[in-house]
Design an enzyme around this catalytic site. Structure first.
Site, short mmCIF file in Angstrom:
data_model
loop_
_atom_site.label_atom_id
_atom_site.label_comp_id
_atom_site.label_asym_id
_atom_site.label_seq_id
_atom_site.Cartn_x
_atom_site.Cartn_y
_atom_site.Cartn_z
N HIS A 1 98.64 -52.00 7.39
CA HIS A 1 99.68 -52.97 7.04
C HIS A 1 99.42 -54.31 7.74
CE1 HIS A 1 104.11 -53.13 5.55
NE2 HIS A 1 103.58 -54.34 5.54
N ILE A 2 98.21 -54.84 7.52
CA ILE A 2 97.82 -56.08 8.20
C ILE A 2 97.49 -57.22 7.23
CG2 ILE A 2 96.95 -54.94 10.27
CD1 ILE A 2 94.09 -55.41 9.05
N ASP B 1 96.55 -51.15 1.92
CA ASP B 1 97.05 -51.73 3.17
C ASP B 1 98.40 -51.14 3.54
OD1 ASP B 1 96.93 -53.66 5.36
OD2 ASP B 1 98.61 -54.64 4.34
N ALA C 1 101.20 -54.42 -1.48
CA ALA C 1 102.63 -54.66 -1.62
C ALA C 1 103.42 -53.68 -0.76
CB ALA C 1 103.03 -54.57 -3.10
N ARG C 2 103.81 -52.53 -1.33
CA ARG C 2 104.52 -51.50 -0.58
C ARG C 2 104.02 -50.13 -1.03
NH1 ARG C 2 105.60 -54.94 2.41
NH2 ARG C 2 107.63 -55.52 3.33
N ASP D 1 104.06 -58.17 -15.32
CA ASP D 1 105.10 -58.74 -14.47
C ASP D 1 106.48 -58.27 -14.91
OD1 ASP D 1 105.68 -60.44 -12.25
OD2 ASP D 1 106.48 -61.92 -13.63
N ILE E 1 102.45 -63.83 -3.98
CA ILE E 1 101.18 -63.18 -3.65
C ILE E 1 100.30 -63.06 -4.89
CG2 ILE E 1 100.11 -61.03 -2.86
CD1 ILE E 1 102.58 -60.70 -1.02
N GLU F 1 104.84 -45.02 7.13
CA GLU F 1 104.02 -45.74 8.10
C GLU F 1 104.56 -45.54 9.50
OE1 GLU F 1 102.46 -49.32 5.15
OE2 GLU F 1 104.12 -49.72 6.53
#
Length: 327
Positions: A281-282, A258, A233-234, A169, A150, A263
């Site tokens: 979350h789309i 997102d 991401a999360r 990273d 991503i 959730e």
């Protein structure tokens, strides 16, 4: 193979996967997230989606493969699965098209905030013309946190917009995308330094427990005043209390989220009263991504049915489970 999809989320994913699996002769069933333990009889493969698959569920069933519809495995106890002889596999975003879809959504969140789309609605309602003044991506700096599939897809797209790119990273020797200029590369230990000059902080890194609240008080305090935070991401990667404080005190100008720690998110969540663009979350919920992911899942399930190791496995059980009676 009898395949169990856990939970009633992502309805289009369920439909496309069901169609793929029926074409291959597999049985596909769906249960509520609260009914997983009662639905394991005869199940060979579990699709977790966002449901938690813990050691107790793994021990209770006789399934031998946990196949994620997508990439994220943060709700799966991979160590317990490995001990019990259960394969755990995913479908990489670079294979399915998910990475491109999520990168596009990250840009949507960035542009929605930058161009002040909420203010545009008010301007239209008041019959104003030529306001609000937005910010262009051209010449701005983005810090991409996580350069997996991503992050790489996002870097390519933001580079094409004329942005300066900084990377943080968790892989010291990660290859950077060809033809994209990266101005600086940092480790996660240097994340406060990486975000200091960024107009946008884009969180794209794979989640695991060690990265919980990676974006917390220290990182947000180091952010450039007026920066935007984007999370595709999360939710667990971001300390929501620290984010709320940074939005309230003006350290951050806004956020595009997102994903949330829990959730579905509470519609009355205090973050939603700030300058936050939220989506349910789309980021990866597109035709391209779903078709590619359903294809990858079906192929892996067929491989497992033939007694072959799944592709893109996250573990290697020494004694793969086969036909063990359910308890």
């Amino acid at each position: 193979m009898k395949v169990l999809y856990c939970g009633e989320t992502f309805p289009e994913a369920r439909q496309r996967l069901a169609t793929r699996l029926s074409e291959s002769g597999h049985e596909f069933i769906v249960c509520a997230e609260t009914d997983i333990a009662r639905s394991l009889d005869g199940v060979d493969v579990v699709i977790p989606a966002i449901a938690r698959i813990d050691a107790a569920l793994i021990e209770r069933g006789n399934f031998g493969l946990i196949q994620q519809f997508g990439v994220g495995l943060d709700t799966v106890d991979i160590e317990a699965a490995t001990r019990s002889g259960v394969w755990v596999a995913r479908v990489p975003g670079s294979v399915s098209g998910n990475a491109a879809s999520v990168a596009e959504h990250a840009m949507l969140l960035m542009l929605t905030l930058s161009r002040k789309m909420a203010d545009c609605a008010q301007a239209l309602a008041s019959r104003s013309v030529g306001v609000p003044l937005g910010a262009a991506l051209l010449g701005k700096t983005a810090c991409i946190v996580g350069m997996g599939n991503i992050g790489t897809a996002l870097a390519v797209r933001l580079g094409a917009c004329g942005m300066r790119l900084i990377v943080a990273d968790d892989h010291a020797h990660r290859s950077m995308p060809d033809g994209v200029r990266i101005d600086a590369i940092h480790t996660l230990e240097d994340l406060p330094l990486a975000v200091a000059g960024a107009d946008y902080i884009a969180v794209c890194i794979n989640y695991h427990a060690g990265l919980r609240h990676l974006i917390g008080k220290t990182v947000l305090a180091a952010a450039k005043p007026g920066a935007f935070l984007i999370n595709v991401a999360r939710g667990g990667l971001v300390d929501h209390e620290a984010l709320l404080a940074a939005l309230q005190n003006g350290r951050l100008a806004g956020a595009g989220l997102d994903v949330f720690a829990e959730e579905p998110v509470d519609p009355h969540h205090p973050l939603l009263r700030q300058n936050v663009v939220a989506t349910p979350h789309i980021a990866g919920v597109t035709d391209v991504s779903y078709d590619g992911t359903a294809k990858g899942c079906a192929e892996n399930i067929t491989r497992y049915a033939r007694g072959e190791a799944p592709l893109y496995a996250a573990n290697t059980p020494l004694n793969p489970r086969r036909n063990r009676p359910a308890t």
